[in-house]
Design an enzyme around this catalytic site. Structure first.
Site, short mmCIF file in Angstrom:
data_model
loop_
_atom_site.label_atom_id
_atom_site.label_comp_id
_atom_site.label_asym_id
_atom_site.label_seq_id
_atom_site.Cartn_x
_atom_site.Cartn_y
_atom_site.Cartn_z
N ASP A 1 5.62 15.93 49.15
CA ASP A 1 5.44 14.36 49.08
C ASP A 1 5.04 13.90 50.76
O ASP A 1 4.12 13.24 50.91
CB ASP A 1 6.43 13.69 48.53
CG ASP A 1 6.69 13.61 47.03
OD1 ASP A 1 5.74 14.32 46.70
OD2 ASP A 1 7.49 12.85 46.72
N GLU B 1 23.35 -1.44 20.63
CA GLU B 1 22.65 -1.80 21.96
C GLU B 1 21.21 -2.50 21.54
O GLU B 1 20.67 -2.26 20.35
CB GLU B 1 21.96 -0.27 22.62
CG GLU B 1 21.05 0.21 21.84
CD GLU B 1 20.92 1.96 22.13
OE1 GLU B 1 20.45 2.47 22.72
OE2 GLU B 1 21.46 2.66 21.41
N LYS C 1 17.45 -3.61 20.61
CA LYS C 1 16.44 -2.94 20.29
C LYS C 1 15.11 -3.54 21.10
O LYS C 1 14.70 -4.37 20.96
CB LYS C 1 16.05 -3.05 18.73
CG LYS C 1 14.72 -2.22 18.48
CD LYS C 1 14.53 -2.25 16.56
CE LYS C 1 13.64 -1.34 16.21
NZ LYS C 1 12.35 -1.77 16.57
N ASP D 1 11.47 -4.16 22.45
CA ASP D 1 10.33 -4.25 21.80
C ASP D 1 9.17 -3.74 22.58
O ASP D 1 8.48 -4.51 23.41
CB ASP D 1 10.00 -5.58 21.52
CG ASP D 1 9.07 -5.99 20.30
OD1 ASP D 1 8.40 -4.74 20.03
OD2 ASP D 1 8.44 -7.15 20.31
N ARG E 1 4.63 8.38 20.98
CA ARG E 1 5.15 8.95 19.79
C ARG E 1 3.96 9.43 18.80
O ARG E 1 4.34 10.20 18.18
CB ARG E 1 5.84 7.55 19.17
CG ARG E 1 6.53 7.91 17.78
CD ARG E 1 7.16 6.68 17.31
NE ARG E 1 6.49 6.42 16.12
CZ ARG E 1 7.20 6.08 14.88
NH1 ARG E 1 8.47 6.10 14.90
NH2 ARG E 1 6.61 5.98 13.72
N GLU F 1 12.11 3.91 25.85
CA GLU F 1 11.10 2.59 25.37
C GLU F 1 10.51 2.15 26.70
O GLU F 1 11.30 1.84 27.87
CB GLU F 1 11.82 1.42 24.86
CG GLU F 1 10.99 0.51 24.25
CD GLU F 1 10.76 0.83 22.58
OE1 GLU F 1 11.01 1.99 22.26
OE2 GLU F 1 9.91 0.38 22.03
N TYR G 1 17.37 5.81 25.73
CA TYR G 1 18.24 5.77 24.99
C TYR G 1 18.35 6.98 23.56
O TYR G 1 19.26 6.80 22.85
CB TYR G 1 18.01 4.42 23.74
CG TYR G 1 16.57 4.32 23.35
CD1 TYR G 1 15.92 4.96 22.51
CD2 TYR G 1 15.68 3.33 23.74
CE1 TYR G 1 14.69 4.77 21.89
CE2 TYR G 1 14.43 3.18 23.23
CZ TYR G 1 13.90 3.95 22.38
OH TYR G 1 12.73 3.89 21.82
N LYS H 1 24.06 3.05 15.99
CA LYS H 1 23.80 4.55 15.90
C LYS H 1 25.39 5.28 15.72
O LYS H 1 26.40 4.84 16.59
CB LYS H 1 23.49 5.13 17.34
CG LYS H 1 21.96 4.75 17.34
CD LYS H 1 21.32 5.19 18.97
CE LYS H 1 20.05 4.63 19.04
NZ LYS H 1 19.53 4.82 20.19
N LYS I 1 17.84 -6.53 12.57
CA LYS I 1 16.76 -7.23 13.01
C LYS I 1 17.17 -8.51 13.41
O LYS I 1 18.19 -9.10 12.54
CB LYS I 1 15.60 -7.01 12.10
CG LYS I 1 14.74 -5.57 12.05
CD LYS I 1 14.40 -5.01 13.39
CE LYS I 1 13.18 -5.16 13.73
NZ LYS I 1 11.99 -4.75 12.76
N CYS J 1 -12.48 -10.32 -11.01
CA CYS J 1 -12.42 -9.51 -9.55
C CYS J 1 -13.37 -10.14 -8.70
O CYS J 1 -14.76 -10.27 -8.95
CB CYS J 1 -12.86 -8.04 -9.67
SG CYS J 1 -12.89 -7.23 -8.10
N CYS K 1 -16.33 -7.29 -7.88
CA CYS K 1 -17.29 -6.68 -8.90
C CYS K 1 -17.62 -7.53 -10.18
O CYS K 1 -18.16 -7.09 -11.05
CB CYS K 1 -16.77 -5.33 -9.24
SG CYS K 1 -15.45 -5.12 -10.24
N CYS L 1 -8.05 -5.85 -10.85
CA CYS L 1 -9.52 -5.61 -11.14
C CYS L 1 -9.52 -4.30 -12.20
O CYS L 1 -9.04 -3.23 -11.84
CB CYS L 1 -10.39 -5.35 -10.10
SG CYS L 1 -11.85 -4.58 -10.48
N CYS M 1 -16.03 -0.75 -9.11
CA CYS M 1 -15.51 -2.03 -8.13
C CYS M 1 -15.75 -1.34 -6.62
O CYS M 1 -15.09 -0.42 -6.18
CB CYS M 1 -14.34 -2.45 -8.37
SG CYS M 1 -14.00 -3.72 -7.16
#
Ligand code: IVH
Length: 693
Positions: free
Chosen positions: A37, A120, A122, A124, A143, A179, A231, A295, A319, A413, A416, A436, A442
Site C-alpha cells: 500500500d 439484534e 434486522k 434493512d 446473496r 448486511e 452477524y 437466534k 417484524k 376473464c 380471453c 378463468c 387464454c
C-alpha cells in the site's frame, strides 16, 4: 519539480498513470496486489505532485480523476459453499411464543426449559458474504438466489468498514456474512447530489445501497457511503466459540463492525421487551431496520435444529408493524394468473408509505372486496410491511363519495372472455378465487406460465424478464416453454433478427442466447417447479426431484399413477410432504396430453440434472426410511431432518420400496406392513450406531 520541463513531466505522467492503472486492476479486479500500500501511495503522490506543477496534465483518464478499475462487462458468478438463507417471520408476540415452543419440541426439551437467544436488529439492506483466507479478504459475493451470487469483491473492497485484513489470531478460512446498508444521512446527501447532477434518485436507503454495491465500475461504489454489519457466517471450519454471541464477539475482535444493540435473552418476555426497546429507538438509529432477529445462542443446538426449506429452524425475524397511509382508490384492475386466478388489484393515487411510493395494492379476492365493502372512489387505508405487496385495510367512511357503488366482480376473464368460475369445494363451500376456464386458449394464462418458467426460482434465465416474455409472446416468437430453446436456431433463419429489435443489439441478443444455453442442465427440482403444476411449490418440487431422481422417471411413474389406485399411486402418496390434493394435482397435470407434449419437447432440449445426494458417503444415502413408534433421543421431526441430511428419503408409510423401518416402542401397523413386505426393521439405538453417532 520546477526543473522538469512540461515534456518530461508528460512522459513521466503517462508512465505513472499506466502503472497505477495496472495496480488498480490487480487490486480491484484480480484481488492480487503486486506492491505494498505504501509503494502504491508513493506512486499516486508523485502523480499528484506532477499534476500540481503542470495542471495541463490532468485529463479524465488520469488516475487522480477516478478510483478503482475500469468496469468489467458483467459480474462473474460465485457458488456459495454454504447456502445463504433467509429467515422466517414472526408478526406477533404469539408467533414468537410458537417459535420458542417449536424449538423446544424439536430439541425434545421440557416446555419450561431455558433456551438462550440472541436478539439484534434486522438491518434493512442487502446481505453479503465475505471470504477471508489466511486473514486476507479474497472474495465478496451477493446473496443471489442463495446458492449462487455475484462476485462483488472489487466493490466490497471500497467499503470503508470492511477489513481487508483480519486482526489477531486468524483462521485459515472464514466466511463472514452480514448486511450492507446506507445511513439516513448519507442517503439524503447522495440523493441530493444525484438530483443536482441530473442522475437517478433512489427510493429508499436499501435501493441506494443495492444500486451502489452492484456497480460494474467499482469506482462508483467507492464514491458511495456504504457500511457493513457482520452477524453470521458461511464456511468457517475452525470457528472459535460455542455460542452465537461468542462468535460475534470474535468477529468484533477481528475488526468487523457488529451491531451494538445485540443482546442475550432467556425468556419470551425478555425477547419481546428487547424488541419493544429497539422499536422505540428505531427512528433515532440513523439507519433502516425492519424488525428484530432472534437466534438460538448455542451452536450445537443450531446444528441440531438445522434448516427447513430456505430458512433455519433456529432463528426468526420478529417484524415491526407495517406502515400505513390513506389515498384514493382510482380503479380496480383484474389480473389473470398462470392458473387462471383472477386477482383484483387496487389502482391508487400514488402515496408514500414508509418511504416507498405505492400506486398498486392487492385486494386479494372477490369476497374480500365485498366483506370490506371497498368501492372505486373511496379513500382507502393502505398498509405496507417490508417486501410484502401493499394491502388495503379498509375505507374512510366520512370520505365516501355519494356516487360510489358496490363493486361488481367480473364473471368473465378480461383476457380471453371465457367464463370465470369459483370451484366447488364440496359441502356447500366455494373457492374464494374465481378462475378463468379458458385454460391454454387464454393468452394471459399462457404468458404468466412463461414468466413463471423463466423466473428466478425456476429456470432462472438471466435477462429474460417479464417484459421480454410479454413482447416475445405478443410477437409470436415464444408461445410455449420449449420455444425458448429453439429461439436461437429460428433467429438464424429469420429475416428480422432479435438484434434488430428496438432497444436490442448484437450483444443483448447474444447474451440472451447464452443465458438460455447456460440453463440446459438446470437442476431437476427447478425444472419441476418451472412446469407450474398447481400446488407444487419449490419445496414439493425438491421432494419430487429427490424421490423420482429423473424427469423421465417422474413422468413415467406419475403417468402410471393415473389410475389413482395401483402401486405408483401408493408410492406417490407415501412421499413425506405430499398429501392427496397435491398428488391429485400432479396426476391431473400429467394426465393432460398437452402437458406431456410440452414436457417431452422440453426434454429434447434440456437435460435436468438430478439433485446431488446430500451425503453420498453415509450408510443410509439413497435409502428410503420410515420412522414409527416412540423415539427417545430425538423427536420425529429431528429424526427426519437428520435422515435427509444423510441423503436418505423419508417416507410416511411403508411399502415394498421402503429400505428401513426405524421402530420405537409402541410401533403398530407400520411394523406389520414392514414384516409383510420384508422390510428391515431396526430400533433407535441401531439407527444411531449405523449412522456413526
Ligand atoms: S441472520 C441463516 N441477522 O435478513 C440466517 N439476517 O430475511 C442468516 N438480515 O438474508 C441471516 N439483519 O439479509 C440475520 N441481524 C441479522 C439480519 C439479517 C438483516 C437480513 C439478511 C437475510 C434476511 C432474511
Amino acid at each position: 519539480m520546477t526543473k522538469l520541463t512540461l515534456e518530461a513531466a508528460r512522459t513521466e505522467h503517462t508512465a505513472l498513470a499506466a502503472e497505477i492503472a495496472e495496480h488498480d486492476r490487480r487490486y480491484y479486479r484480480e484481488d492480487q496486489p503486486a506492491i505494498s500500500d505504501a509503494a502504491y501511495d508513493a506512486l499516486r503522490k508523485r502523480l499528484l505532485d506532477l499534476e500540481d506543477a503542470f495542471p495541463e496534465l490532468i485529463d479524465a483518464d488520469s488516475p487522480s480523476q477516478r478510483i478503482g478499475a475500469a468496469p468489467s462487462e458483467t459480474f462473474s458468478k460465485v457458488r456459495h459453499r454454504v447456502p445463504m438463507l433467509s429467515l422466517s417471520n414472526a408478526f406477533s408476540d404469539e408467533d414468537v411464543t410458537d417459535f420458542l415452543a417449536r424449538v423446544r419440541r424439536f430439541l425434545n426439551l421440557k416446555e419450561d426449559a431455558e433456551v438462550e437467544f440472541t436478539a439484534e436488529p434486522k438491518i434493512d439492506g442487502l446481505s453479503i458474504s465475505l471470504r477471508y483466507e489466511k486473514g486476507g479478504l479474497v472474495q465478496a459475493a451477493t446473496r443471489g438466489d442463495g446458492a449462487e451470487g455475484e462476485n462483488v469483491t472489487a466493490n466490497a473492497r471500497t467499503i470503508k468498514n470492511i477489513p481487508h485484513r483480519l486482526s489477531g489470531k486468524t483462521p485459515e478460512v472464514l466466511e463472514v456474512r452480514g448486511e450492507i446498508y446506507m445511513s439516513h444521512k448519507d442517503f439524503a446527501a447522495l440523493n441530493e447530489k444525484q438530483s443536482q447532477a441530473g442522475e437517478k434518485v433512489f427510493a429508499n436507503p436499501r435501493n441506494a445501497a443495492a444500486g451502489s454495491l452492484r456497480q460494474l465500475d467499482a469506482s462508483i461504489t467507492a464514491s458511495r457511503p456504504l457500511r457493513f454489519f457482520a452477524y453470521t457466517w458461511g464456511e468457517a471450519p475452525d470457528l472459535d466459540g460455542d455460542t452465537q454471541w461468542d462468535v460475534v464477539q470474535r468477529f468484533k475482535a477481528m475488526g468487523f463492525p457488529v451491531n451494538p444493540l445485540m443482546t442475550v435473552c432467556r425468556t419470551t418476555d425478555q425477547l419481546v421487551a428487547h424488541y419493544r426497546k429497539i422499536e422505540e429507538q428505531r427512528a433515532q438509529l440513523g439507519y433502516d431496520i425492519d424488525g428484530v432477529v432472534y437466534k438460538v445462542n448455542r451452536l450445537d443446538w443450531q446444528e441440531r435444529l438445522g434448516f427447513v426449506s430456505r430458512s433455519p429452524r433456529w432463528a426468526i425475524a420478529h417484524k415491526f408493524a407495517a406502515e400505513k397511509a390513506t389515498t384514493v382508490l382510482e380503479g380496480i384492475d383484474i389480473q389473470v394468473g398462470r392458473t387462471g386466478a383472477l386477482t383484483p388489484v387496487a389502482r391508487l393515487k400514488p402515496v408514500t408509505v414508509g418511504g416507498v411510493v405505492v400506486s398498486n395494492a392487492t385486494l386479494h379476492n372477490e369476497d374480500e372486496i365485498a366483506r370490506k365493502d371497498i368501492r372505486i372512489g373511496d379513500t382507502v387505508i393502505v398498509q405496507r410491511a417490508g417486501d410484502v405487496i401493499p394491502q388495503i385495510l379498509g375505507f374512510v367512511a366520512e370520505k365516501r363519495p355519494k356516487s360510489a357503488k358496490p363493486y361488481e366482480f367480473p364473471k368473465f376473464c378480461p383476457a380471453c372472455g371465457s367464463h370465470a368460475e369459483r370451484e366447488d369445494r364440496g359441502s356447500g363451500k366455494t373457492d374464494a378465487v374465481r378462475r378463468c376456464t379458458g385454460g391454454l386458449i387464454c393468452p394471459a394464462q399462457r404468458v404468466e406460465r412463461l414468466k413463471h418458467f423463466v423466473s428466478r426460482n425456476a429456470f432462472d434465465i438471466e435477462g429474460f424478464g417479464d417484459k421480454i416474455v410479454e413482447e416475445f409472446y405478443a410477437d409470436g416468437l415464444i408461445q410455449s416453454p420449449q420455444d425458448i430453446f429453439t429461439l436461437e436456431a429460428r433467429d438464424q433463419r429469420a429475416l428480422k433478427k432479435l438484434k434488430d429489435r428496438e432497444g436490442w443489439g448484437v450483444s443483448s441478443a447474444t447474451n440472451l442466447f447464452e443465458a438460455i444455453a447456460a440453463r440446459k442442465n438446470v437442476a431437476l427440482d427447478r425444472f419441476i417447479f418451472a412446469l407450474g403444476i398447481r400446488h407444487v411449490g419449490e419445496t414439493t418440487a425438491r421432494v419430487l426431484a429427490r424421490s423420482y431422481g429423473s424427469a423421465e422417471a417422474l413422468r413415467d411413474q406419475i403417468t402410471a399413477a393415473s389410475d389413482m389406485a395401483g402401486d405408483a399411486w401408493t408410492e406417490l402418496n407415501a412421499i413425506d410432504g405430499i398429501g392427496t390434493i397435491v398428488a391429485e394435482a400432479i396426476v391431473q397435470f400429467f394426465g393432460e396430453q398437452h402437458n406431456i407434449e410440452v414436457f417431452n419437447a422440453l426434454l429434447a432440449h434440456v437435460s435436468p440434472a438430478p439433485l446431488e445426494a446430500v451425503n453420498t458417503a453415509s450408510p443410509v444415502a439413497g435409502k428410503t426410511v420410515v420412522f414409527t413408534g416412540a423415539l427417545e433421543r430425538m423427536t420425529r421431526e429431528e429424526a427426519k431432518a437428520m435422515a435427509e441430511r444423510l441423503g436418505a428419503k423419508v417416507a410416511g408409510s411403508v411399502s415394498k420400496k421402503t429400505d428401513l423401518l426405524v421402530a420405537g416402542p409402541g410401533a403398530g401397523s407400520k411394523l406389520k406392513d414392514a414384516q409383510k413386505h420384508g422390510v428391515e426393521v431396526i430400533d433407535e439405538a441401531e439407527w444411531f450406531r449405523r449412522i456413526g453417532d
